[in-house]
Design a protein around this motif. Structure first.
Motif, PDB file in Angstrom:
ATOM      1  N   LYS A   1      45.658   2.617  50.888  1.00 35.64           N
ATOM      2  CA  LYS A   1      45.693   2.616  49.423  1.00 35.64           C
ATOM      3  C   LYS A   1      44.930   1.402  48.882  1.00 35.64           C
TER       4      LYS A   1
ATOM      5  N   LYS B   1      52.909   3.906  43.121  1.00 39.08           N
ATOM      6  CA  LYS B   1      52.850   5.273  43.644  1.00 39.08           C
ATOM      7  C   LYS B   1      51.499   5.555  44.306  1.00 39.08           C
ATOM      8  N   ASN B   2      50.438   4.978  43.757  1.00 37.52           N
ATOM      9  CA  ASN B   2      49.098   5.257  44.275  1.00 37.52           C
ATOM     10  C   ASN B   2      48.388   4.027  44.839  1.00 37.52           C
TER      11      ASN B   2
ATOM     12  N   ASN C   1      44.141   4.210  37.160  1.00 40.27           N
ATOM     13  CA  ASN C   1      44.109   5.503  37.848  1.00 40.27           C
ATOM     14  C   ASN C   1      42.849   6.288  37.506  1.00 40.27           C
TER      15      ASN C   1
END
Length: 695
Positions: A70, A108-109, A650
C-alpha cells in the motif's frame, strides 16, 4: 539446453516404468498374480523409481512471491506552542477528532505514518502543542530518510507555515517528488505587537573601554506611536537602568536598529537586559525582553620605572607607555617613598643595580611576587651585581667603558612578529652606548636586536627576552633610547618604530598568565531552557602538570538561594560535568577541590533563558503552505476541511499501490512430504508383492 521440470519428471518415471515392465513380465513368479494387482505394483514401483531418479538429478525449484504494498501517507503534525494562539479548546478538540477520522479513513487503502514535529521529530500521535521551536525542513528530511526505498504516496503537513529553525521548506527537499497536502493551521490575522528581534554586541570587552550594543526591534500596527527602549544592568537580582530612549515608530511594519554606547567600568561577567515597554493592546509581552552577557576583562597594568638617577630615557619610556590607556606609569628614583611592589604588574629597572645602590632585596621581593621586569643597562650599572640579579645574561667587563653600537634586528626572533620595516630603520640609526665587555647569553633566550659595532655585526644582544626562574625578563643593554626616538621623528615625522618596539617588548613580558591551579568554565554564559549546562575543569599540581587525582565538587545556586550539588566526572586528566537542564533564571556556581596546597575555589555565573522563538511570529504564514502544495502537486485545506483530504488523496492517480515480485530458488530436498510419499509407495508395493507370494 535447459529442460523443463515436466520433461524431467516424464523421463524419470518413463525410465522406471520401462525397467519394471520388463522385470514384472519376464519374471515367472509374477505370472500367477492377477493383472490388476500386477499393474498396480508396477505403477507403485515405477513412480517410486522415478522419484529416486529425480532426486539423483538434484534439481532446483523456483517460485515467484508477489506482494502488493500500500502507498504510505505521512501525516506530519506541527506540535509547537504557537498553534495555541487564538485556538479555543473546543476547536482544538474538533480538529484532533477530524484528524483521527482522516487517519481512520485513509488506513483502508494506505499505510499511515503519523508523526509530530517542532524542535524534535516524534513518531506517533502524541500531540500536546508544547514544542518551543518549529523546524519544518527537519520534518521533511526525516520523512525522506525514513521512507527511502518505500512506496511513499503523499504527505499531509498540518502547520501554520512559520518556522524559526532550519531551512525554508520551499527549497529544503528537492528530492521529494510526492504530493504534499497542507492543513493551514493558526491565525493569519496580523497582530499588534512589538518585539526585540536580536542583540548584537562584543562578548569580550576590556575594562575602561567603551563598547557598542545594537538592539534590533520590530513593531507591527503601531504606526505613529512611541516605544520606550531601556538598557539595564542586573547585579545580584537588582536592576539598574543604564540607558533609556524613546523611539518613534513611523510605519505599520516597522523595523529599527538602535545603538547604545556603554562604558565597561567594572570587571567580570556583566549581565545586561534590553527591554521595550509594554504597549497598549500588544499581543505578546514575552518578546519585549532579551538578555545578554559581556565579559569585561581587567587588562590594566601598573608599571613601575625604578631608576638609579635622572636620565632622558625615563621621560621617553613614560611617554611611550602612557600612549596605552591600559598602562599606569609611576617613575621613581630608588629610595623615593615606601614602594609596594605587589601593586605593580611590571618593573623597569633603569641602570640598577648601580655602583652605589644594591637592589638584591628588591630582586628577592620581585622574585617572590613573580613580577616580570626589564633591565636597562647604562654607565651607572654595576655589572657584577647585575650578573647576580638574573641568570639569562652575563657580561664580563666594566660599564665605565662604553661602546657606541648600532642595532640589527634578528629575523629568527619568534616570541612575537617584528615589523619588517624595523630592520632597515635600525641600520640607519646613529649609535648609542652599551657597556664594553664579553656577553654570554643563556640557552633558551631570544635576542630581538643584536649590537653592531662600526661595520661589524656581533652576537652581543642589545635587546633580548628570556625567562629567569620562570619569570619573563627583558634586558636592554643600551642607554640613549631617547636619541633614537627623536631621530625617528626627524626622519619620518613620527615615533612609530622606536615606540612600537618598546611597546611590544613590554606587552610580551607583561602578559598576565593564568597561574590558577584550579580552573572551571561553562561552555557558554547564556543557555536556552532546553540546553544542558556543561562544565569543564582543570587542576594543576605545583609543576603545572594536569591532574585529576582529587574529587571536585560543584554547587549551583539559583536566585532564590536553592542549591544544587554535583560531583565532577574525571575525564582523561581533566574534569567534566553535564548538570542537565535548568529552569529559566540567573544562577551562580562555586566549584571546589581540596589539594595539598589547600582548598581551591572557582566562582562564576550563567543565565538560562526561556525559549521565545514561538513568540516572534504571531501571524500564520499560509502563503508558504499554499506555494508548497502547488509546487508538489497537492492542495491546501483549512482545519475544518481536513477530512476532505481522504477523497483528494484517493482520487490522486499518482498515489497507487506497488506490486513487488520476488523469485525464490530452493532444492527439492526441502520437500519433506516427497520422502514420505516415496516410503509409502515402496512399502505398499513390497506389501502387495509379499501378499501375493512373490519375492
Amino acid at each position: 539446453m535447459v529442460l523443463s521440470n515436466t520433461l524431467i519428471w516424464t523421463l524419470c518415471i518413463g525410465t522406471g516404468l520401462l525397467f519394471w515392465l520388463i522385470l514384472y513380465f519376464k519374471d515367472i513368479t509374477f505370472k500367477d498374480i492377477h493383472p490388476v494387482w500386477r499393474w498396480l505394483m508396477i505403477a507403485l514401483r515405477s513412480l517410486a523409481t522415478g522419484i529416486l531418479l529425480y532426486l539423483v538429478l538434484a534439481p532446483l525449484f523456483k517460485s515467484v512471491l508477489t506482494e502488493i504494498k500500500k502507498p504510505i501517507v505521512v501525516i506530519a503534525q506541527d506540535n509547537s506552542q504557537s498553534l495555541l494562539n487564538n485556538w479555543s479548546k473546543e476547536k482544538q478538540q474538533k480538529y484532533l477528532s477530524d484528524k483521527a477520522a482522516l487517519e481512520s479513513s485513509l488506513s483502508k487503502n494506505f499505510e499511515i505514518l503519523p508523526l509530530t514535529f517542532g524542535e524534535k521529530i516524534t513518531e506517533g500521535d502524541n500531540i500536546d502543542f508544547k514544542e518551543r521551536a518549529t523546524d519544518i525542513s527537519a520534518a521533511m528530511d526525516y520523512i525522506q530518510n525514513q521512507t527511502a526505498g518505500q512506496n511513499l504516496g503523499a504527505i499531509v503537513l498540518a502547520t501554520d507555515g512559520n518556522f524559526n529553525q532550519g531551512r525554508n521548506p520551499l527549497y529544503s527537499n528537492p528530492g521529494l517528488t510526492v504530493p504534499i497536502y497542507t492543513v493551514a493551521l493558526g491565525d493569519s490575522t496580523i497582530k499588534r505587537d512589538a518585539s526585540i528581534q536580536r542583540i548584537l554586541n562584543n562578548s569580550i570587552i576590556y575594562l575602561g573601554d567603551q563598547f557598542e550594543v545594537q538592539v534590533e526591534m520590530k513593531a507591527i500596527q503601531m504606526n505613529h506611536e512611541k516605544a520606550n527602549l531601556q538598557l539595564l544592568r542586573i547585579e545580584n537580582g537588582n536592576e539598574s537602568i543604564l540607558k533609556s530612549e524613546t523611539i518613534e515608530i513611523n510605519s505599520g511594519d516597522w523595523y529599527h536598529t538602535h545603538k547604545f554606547v556603554l562604558d565597561a567600568n567594572k570587571a567580570g561577567t556583566i549581565h545586561y537586559s534590553a527591554r521595550i515597554n509594554l504597549m497598549p493592546g500588544e499581543y505578546s509581552k514575552e518578546n519585549n525582553i532579551k538578555d545578554f552577557f559581556v565579559d569585561v576583562l581587567d587588562a590594566r597594568q601598573k608599571i613601575l620605572v625604578l631608576a638609579a638617577s635622572p636620565h632622558p630615557d625615563l621621560a621617553v619610556f613614560k611617554k611611550i607607555l602612557e600612549g596605552n590607556k591600559n598602562y599606569t606609569i609611576d617613575v621613581k628614583q630608588f629610595g623615593e617613598g615606601n614602594l609596594q611592589y605587589s601593586d605593580y604588574n611590571l618593573v623597569i629597572l633603569h641602570q640598577l643595580p648601580s655602583k652605589t645602590i644594591d637592589i638584591s632585596n628588591v630582586i628577592k621581593d620581585l622574585n617572590k611576587l613573580q613580577k616580570p621586569r626589564l633591565f636597562v643597562l647604562g654607565s651607572l650599572t654595576d655589572l657584577s651585581k647585575f650578573n647576580s640579579s638574573q641568570t639569562i645574561l652575563k657580561i664580563i667587563g666594566d660599564s665605565r667603558n662604553m661602546n657606541d653600537v648600532a642595532g640589527d634586528v634578528k629575523e629568527s626572533f619568534s616570541l612575537f612578529t617584528p615589523d619588517p620595516a624595523w630592520k632597515e630603520f635600525f641600520r640607519t640609526y646613529p649609535p648609542i652606548s652599551a657597556p664594553f665587555g664579553e656577553y654570554m647569553v643563556s640557552p633558551g633566550t631570544q635576542t630581538l636586536i643584536n649590537q653592531k659595532i662600526g661595520n661589524i655585526l656581533t652576537n652581543y644582544p642589545m635587546l633580548m627576552i628570556g625567562e629567569d626562574q620562570g619569570i619573563r625578563t627583558a634586558i636592554l643593554t643600551t642607554e640613549g633610547w631617547w636619541k633614537w626616538r627623536y631621530f625617528n621623528y626627524l626622519e619620518h615625522k613620527n615615533f612609530d618604530v622606536t615606540d612600537d618596539v618598546f611597546k611590544k617588548v613590554i606587552q610580551y613580558i607583561g602578559i598576565k598568565e593564568d597561574k590558577r591551579k584550579f580552573r572551571v568554565n561553562t561552555l557558554q554564559k547564556v543557555y536556552l531552557e532546553n540546553q544542558s549546562i556543561v562544565f569543564d575543569g582543570q587542576l594543576f599540581n605545583e609543576s603545572y602538570e594536569l591532574i585529576n587525582t582529587e574529587d571536585a565538587a560543584l554547587t549551583i545556586t539559583s536566585t532564590d538561594k536553592k542549591d544544587y550539588q554535583f560531583t565532577f566526572n574525571k575525564s582523561g586528566k581533566a574534569y567534566s560535568l553535564d548538570a542537565g537542564v535548568f529552569a529559566p533564571g540567573n544562577y551562580s556556581f562555586t566549584a571546589s577541590v581540596n589539594t595539598k596546597a589547600g582548598k581551591q575555589e572557582v566562582k562564576g555565573q550563567f543565565l538560562v533563558q526561556k525559549i521565545q522563538l514561538e513568540t516572534y511570529q504571531n501571524t500564520a504564514d499560509h502563503n508558504t503552505l499554499r506555494l508548497l502544495s502547488a509546487q508538489q502537486g497537492g492542495a491546501m485545506v483549512s482545519p475544518d476541511q481536513i477530512t476532505s483530504l481522504a477523497e483528494l488523496i484517493n482520487q490522486n492517480k499518482s498515489v497507487k499501490p506497488v506490486q513487488y515480485s520476488s523469485q525464490h530458488t530452493y532444492p527439492i530436498i526441502n520437500f519433506k512430504w516427497l520422502f514420505i510419499l516415496l516410503a509409502a509407495l515402496l512399502c505398499t508395493e513390497w506389501f502387495l508383492r509379499r501378499y501375493h507370494g512373490a519375492y
